[in-house]
Each structure stands twice: as structure tokens, then as C-alpha cells.
Write a protein that holds these residues in place. Sequence first.
Motif, PDB file in Angstrom:
ATOM      1  N   ILE A 161      22.395 -33.096 -47.501  1.00  0.00           N
ATOM      2  CA  ILE A 161      21.382 -33.054 -48.389  1.00  0.00           C
ATOM      3  C   ILE A 161      21.570 -31.983 -49.505  1.00  0.00           C
ATOM      4  N   ASP A 162      22.061 -30.736 -49.067  1.00  0.00           N
ATOM      5  CA  ASP A 162      22.052 -29.801 -49.921  1.00  0.00           C
ATOM      6  C   ASP A 162      23.506 -30.077 -51.196  1.00  0.00           C
ATOM      7  N   HIS A 163      23.879 -31.296 -51.039  1.00  0.00           N
ATOM      8  CA  HIS A 163      25.002 -31.784 -51.918  1.00  0.00           C
ATOM      9  C   HIS A 163      24.699 -32.854 -52.616  1.00  0.00           C
ATOM     10  N   SER A 164      23.640 -33.634 -52.510  1.00  0.00           N
ATOM     11  CA  SER A 164      23.262 -34.975 -52.886  1.00  0.00           C
ATOM     12  C   SER A 164      21.788 -35.410 -53.103  1.00  0.00           C
TER      13      SER A 164
ATOM     14  N   THR B 198      31.377 -34.369 -52.847  1.00  0.00           N
ATOM     15  CA  THR B 198      32.044 -33.901 -51.456  1.00  0.00           C
ATOM     16  C   THR B 198      31.911 -34.394 -50.225  1.00  0.00           C
ATOM     17  N   HIS B 199      30.679 -34.391 -50.002  1.00  0.00           N
ATOM     18  CA  HIS B 199      30.074 -35.003 -48.691  1.00  0.00           C
ATOM     19  C   HIS B 199      28.551 -35.160 -49.030  1.00  0.00           C
ATOM     20  N   LEU B 200      27.768 -35.859 -48.041  1.00  0.00           N
ATOM     21  CA  LEU B 200      26.495 -36.511 -48.273  1.00  0.00           C
ATOM     22  C   LEU B 200      25.561 -35.723 -47.377  1.00  0.00           C
TER      23      LEU B 200
ATOM     24  N   GLY C 180      23.204 -23.143 -50.795  1.00  0.00           N
ATOM     25  CA  GLY C 180      23.442 -24.242 -49.844  1.00  0.00           C
ATOM     26  C   GLY C 180      22.035 -24.614 -49.302  1.00  0.00           C
ATOM     27  N   PRO C 181      21.849 -25.247 -48.010  1.00  0.00           N
ATOM     28  CA  PRO C 181      20.623 -25.673 -47.596  1.00  0.00           C
ATOM     29  C   PRO C 181      19.273 -24.757 -47.333  1.00  0.00           C
ATOM     30  N   ARG C 182      19.631 -23.375 -47.288  1.00  0.00           N
ATOM     31  CA  ARG C 182      18.542 -22.580 -47.332  1.00  0.00           C
ATOM     32  C   ARG C 182      17.734 -22.271 -48.642  1.00  0.00           C
TER      33      ARG C 182
ATOM     34  N   SER D 232      31.541 -19.488 -53.934  1.00  0.00           N
ATOM     35  CA  SER D 232      30.169 -20.373 -54.318  1.00  0.00           C
ATOM     36  C   SER D 232      29.496 -20.868 -52.785  1.00  0.00           C
ATOM     37  N   HIS D 233      28.196 -21.408 -52.900  1.00  0.00           N
ATOM     38  CA  HIS D 233      27.576 -22.076 -51.918  1.00  0.00           C
ATOM     39  C   HIS D 233      27.185 -20.949 -51.063  1.00  0.00           C
ATOM     40  N   LEU D 234      26.690 -20.101 -51.549  1.00  0.00           N
ATOM     41  CA  LEU D 234      26.352 -18.650 -51.023  1.00  0.00           C
ATOM     42  C   LEU D 234      24.850 -18.929 -50.143  1.00  0.00           C
TER      43      LEU D 234
ATOM     44  N   GLY E 228      34.538 -28.057 -51.771  1.00  0.00           N
ATOM     45  CA  GLY E 228      33.337 -28.485 -50.678  1.00  0.00           C
ATOM     46  C   GLY E 228      33.080 -27.604 -49.626  1.00  0.00           C
ATOM     47  N   ASP E 229      32.049 -28.236 -48.902  1.00  0.00           N
ATOM     48  CA  ASP E 229      32.014 -27.357 -47.429  1.00  0.00           C
ATOM     49  C   ASP E 229      33.010 -27.873 -46.504  1.00  0.00           C
ATOM     50  N   MET E 230      33.802 -27.058 -45.797  1.00  0.00           N
ATOM     51  CA  MET E 230      35.000 -27.309 -45.048  1.00  0.00           C
ATOM     52  C   MET E 230      35.250 -26.222 -44.011  1.00  0.00           C
TER      53      MET E 230
HETATM   54 ZN   LIG Z   1      26.322 -27.319 -47.823  1.00  0.00          ZN
END
Ligand SMILES: [Zn+2]
Length: 304
Positions: A90-93, A86-88, A37-39, A266-268, A205-207
Motif C-alpha cells: 500500500i505504501d507504494h501503490s 517496485t511492488h504492490l 513508508g507505511p507509517r 529514502s523510504h525513511l 524499491g523495498d528489498m
Molecule cells: Zn515500503
Amino acid sequence: MNMLIALALAVTVLFPACLRAGPAKPAMEVVVLGSGGPRAFGRAGSSYILVLDGRPRILVDAGPGAFLRLGELHLDLESVDTVLLTHLHIDHSADLAAFFNARALTSDGPIAYRIFGPDGAGLFPKTSRFVDLLVGNDGAFAYQKTFGADESFVVRDLAISLDSARTKIVDENGLAVEEIATHHGDCPSVAYRISYRSASVVFSGDMDASALPNLVQLAKNADLLIFNCAVLDPPRSPSQLYGLHTPPTKIGEAARDSGVKSLLVSHLAPDVEGQEDAVRKSIRAAFRRPVGFASDKLHVLVGK
Ligand SMILES: [Zn+2]
């Protein structure tokens, strides 16, 4: 033993029910480009490539680091024409422009992209605007269209209200892509289901948990559900994160309620990665089928 075989064997251990051995190519394979993810702690941001009949075809999210993983895996991008965002966040796009760049340099002919992502709200542009801001005529990387192949972009903005209907957005030659709105705090978000021949995979996605009824509906009886897991069960993660992410116990319940055949977490996040036993136990309280944890460059064969 090459890397692909080693990873396939690793996945066989994780997913005995959804794999098949032998030299024949599976109809569908998911390659994890980014399982984080973002980290920044060693995993690439969220990103996946779907391989259909042995050819990479669909990019799902493009988190930072996806570009590097594409190269490490020597994936042939020549047939990738569909991008599902899935969304915008930064950690996905953030690697989307880098993907366009890399793809253009692998192509001998024109590239016609179809890109799907959520509509805009608040601080988040709609996906068509996002793509335009990157590679449109007045975009930050307007030069991209002069860099390699002749590119065209058809971008569809997807409904983001939770009461929006599940929608089929691709239906051709045995390939179907469906989507439904989810909820991720203030960030517009959607989930996707991709079906090809008899195989199907769903990306949450993230939800947060408020969108679980939609996700369960979309994932009904899918072969594989890839669910993003960024928090531990309450109260073990910061309380504000539960307005953004679904905790493991509820992920397990959603997997059970949807009847999926296997689950890949995922997205751990760093605190989740160190707690895999606890996360697995929480999921297992409701879901008894195979559960695995994603890692970058993991190959998962989907279907019977
Ligand atoms: Zn994320």
C-alpha cells in the motif's frame, strides 16, 4: 528565492558530484514525491517522478500522499506515460488511481499508459490484475475511463524469481529502462534502472539483503542509487524486519560494490529519521562518495 532553487541548493550540498549549475535543463531530474513508508508521520509514501529534458515523464511508485505532492509542486503531468511499480504494498501503490484521475484532467487527448510491475504470488495480485481491479471494466473505479481523457493501459508483469535475468523493458530515443527481480519478504518485488542520454538512476524499491547481488548488478556504475532504508543495523530494529529490508551497513556495501557515484537514502522510517548520523556512519564504512537523505519534494539533478 523560489522553492525549486532552494531545494536545488540543498541538494548541491548533498550531491556536489552529481549536480551541475546553470540555466540549462539537465537531461534527467528525479523529484521525490514521497520519501516515507507505511507509517504516517508526515512523509508521503514512496513515490518519485522522473523528469527528462525538463518534462515529467515516468512515475516510479505511487505511495499515499503522492497526489498531494504532485499538486504542491505544480508538476505538468501531460507527458507522463510510463509507470514503474517496485511492488504492490500500500505504501507504494495506494495513490495510483488518484494519479490516473489527476493525469486525465490535465490531458487534451488520449492517454496510452505503459505500466510495469511484478508478477503475482500469494496474497499479491500480478500487476496487470492490480490495475484491472482499480480501473478495469469491473474495477472499483471503472468510472475513471469515462471521467476525462480516453485512456488505454498496457501492463507488463515482470518475473519475480531471483534467478531471472536482468531485462530491458523500454528502449527508445535514448531512454532505457531495465529491471531485475529483488526480494521483499513474501511480497513480489523488482528494482529499476532508468538511463537517459548519459545519466542513470537506480531505484532499489523495498528489498532485503538476499537480493543484493541482483541490485549490485543492475546498479553498476550508475550516477545515482536511491535505496530504501527502513531499518537500522542489527540488532537495533525488530528482527523480523531484516527479512524485509536491507540495513545501512549492507546498503553502503552495495553502493560500493556497484560503483555508483552517489547514494540517496529514502523510504525513511521514524526510527531511522532520528538516527541519520548513525545511518550515515554505517554507510560510510564502505561507501565514500556523496550520500544524502531524501525528503518530500526534493529535486535531484542526475548526471554530469
Ligand atoms: Zn515500503
